[in-house]
Write an enzyme that holds these catalytic residues in place. Sequence first.
Site, PDB file in Angstrom:
ATOM      1  CG  HIS A 151       3.942   4.469  10.288  1.00 39.19           C
ATOM      2  ND1 HIS A 151       3.194   3.358   9.503  1.00 39.19           N
ATOM      3  CD2 HIS A 151       4.607   5.306   9.302  1.00 39.19           C
ATOM      4  CE1 HIS A 151       3.437   3.889   7.932  1.00 39.19           C
ATOM      5  NE2 HIS A 151       3.961   4.995   8.134  1.00 39.19           N
ATOM      6  CB  CYS A 190       8.783  11.339   1.950  1.00 31.53           C
ATOM      7  SG  CYS A 190       7.864  12.585   2.648  1.00 31.53           S
ATOM      8  CG  HIS A 209       8.668   7.104   6.753  1.00 26.04           C
ATOM      9  ND1 HIS A 209       8.370   7.119   5.687  1.00 26.04           N
ATOM     10  CD2 HIS A 209       7.457   6.423   7.458  1.00 26.04           C
ATOM     11  CE1 HIS A 209       6.908   6.765   5.181  1.00 26.04           C
ATOM     12  NE2 HIS A 209       6.611   6.527   6.406  1.00 26.04           N
ATOM     13  CG  ASN A 225       7.068   2.798   5.301  1.00 27.15           C
ATOM     14  OD1 ASN A 225       6.539   2.782   4.174  1.00 27.15           O
ATOM     15  ND2 ASN A 225       6.201   3.130   6.366  1.00 27.15           N
ATOM     16  NE  ARG A 242      -1.264   2.270   2.819  1.00 28.41           N
ATOM     17  CZ  ARG A 242      -0.628   3.663   3.360  1.00 28.41           C
ATOM     18  NH1 ARG A 242      -0.803   4.587   2.566  1.00 28.41           N
ATOM     19  NH2 ARG A 242      -0.182   3.635   4.508  1.00 28.41           N
TER      20      ARG A 242
END
Lengths: 318, 318
Positions: free
Chosen positions: A216, A249, A218, A260, A15
């Site tokens: 979460h 990003c 990055h 990520n 996703r």
Amino acid sequence: MAFPKKVTIREVGPREGMQIEKTPVSTEDKIRLVDLLSECNFPVIEVTSFVSPKWVPQMADAELIAEGFKRNPGTEYQCIYLNSKGIERAKATGKFDLEGVLSIIASETFSRKNTNRSIEETFDEMDERIAVLRNFDIPISTIAVMTAFGCNYEGNVDPQHVVRLISRTIEKANAHGIDPDRILLGDTVGWANPVSTEYLVGQVQERWPDKTIILHLHDTRGMGMANAYVGLKMGVTHFDSSVGGLGGCPFGGSQGAAGNIATEDLVHMCHELGIETGIDLEKLLGVTREAERILGRELPSKVGKARSLASYRQIPSH
Amino acid sequence: MAFPKKVTIREVGPREGMQIEKTPVSTEDKIRLVDLLSECNFPVIEVTSFVSPKWVPQMADAELIAEGFKRNPGTEYQCIYLNSKGIERAKATGKFDLEGVLSIIASETFSRKNTNRSIEETFDEMDERIAVLRNFDIPISTIAVMTAFGCNYEGNVDPQHVVRLISRTIEKANAHGIDPDRILLGDTVGWANPVSTEYLVGQVQERWPDKTIILHLHDTRGMGMANAYVGLKMGVTHFDSSVGGLGGCPFGGSQGAAGNIATEDLVHMCHELGIETGIDLEKLLGVTREAERILGRELPSKVGKARSLASYRQIPSH
């Protein structure tokens, strides 16, 4: 605090990774990627987004992907949706374990630029969001704070501001008789460092000791794995990551920056630290290679290029 | 333990990075790289190796590089040499701050494969090494243990074995009336994790509280920055790294794997944590771009692709 015995890693590559790819990826390849990931035994895979193709053209084939992928009985399949229309589309496929998320963007500017709403407007619409989710019988499990550590427009985000946003969201939910048990802290554009991670996680744990924190992270500036380590050290049990470090990003002048943290690097670190993931790392390294083939470029993950340490331990000295 | 106020980062890219490059790099470009790095105000730069061109053909131009680069008065310039011949060559250039290093490889197999000597043979030759260094008036400052955490041939290395190797080396030095004050722990092929880093650093600190530890970390499996963070947290003040994450491992089946941790990522993390480096990060990001141009490929560093957080803080919200 001690390391958890086991962590739950959600694979978000199909996703979040695909969403920003400029190279068009065929629906068939997207399905193949999800199926290969399923074979690695992920507890959770985020498959696609049911959002307007006008905004995210890469996800116009969400229904076809949903139709095509094979559900593994041990895996939860999630997707993103923004409104009733998205929920209806996702529900119609019958393939997802729909989860209700109440999202807030901690940076005012980022919120306005990316959702066209101020933070206050997001709160104003939250009652309706909750009503819609309940109407569709979707359990509201998670509060998600994006740009929880900082943002390219506004710089560092005050952790107390984040705590207040979470608190207000919980109040909103409670007013509807709901109590989401997960709090996602999203370092959406890579502003977290090990100290700010420790501080914010600590604040949230202290205030809501019974809630589960999801990190979460990055790897925009190379601190993603150090931040994950700090999270593990503090007992955080839930992490998002993407195979190969897929993604990046698309926002705020960081084009080309890392996405990520790479799932295989995170899984590998957990295993090296004696933390179970339930994920088949060697199979996953095969998925990285397939993802690189699909995208026609090298992905930033490190274990993907170096083999796992476990694989070296299995061969005798030579 | 608390973070150090300031750390000393040694740039090893021109030597360790270039040493394994398959693309031939011109002498002019090598000199240019050193000069650009000097402008960033590094405390120490490892420039080249005076070893036999038969073994490391990439370094056949060591004399030309030495002749060509400009010394920055604030920077110490180091080089590698293996024997009297190398020392003579390095000395003849008059450009280096020669440092005496007593090196040991902790893995027996790695030692045999890469130096053609067993660990015992390395100790046997150490008296002669010391005599040669003293003969040339080179201060013996450092004990270096390579593969201190593990190796692809033998797996994990026992930290007590590393402590014993250091102890024996110190005894050898002491017998000559010398007491090296630095201990370099080299994760030569990327086996360290945050826990093993914490353990080995802790053991060395406990045993030799007055000696300075240098962490030489590779990011082969994505844990390099987490390991560096753990080192910082334990008060380690000296780190090796390479611009762009130049380099990689030419040994033991890890071809294509990541090299040293990237200097700009390490410098950036230090600055974000409030630790001084004295290095001009924004200038350094320019050197990364130049190194990528020279090598004709993307380098693995993250900040190199994403801009520093400091640069975002300097622009007003927009």
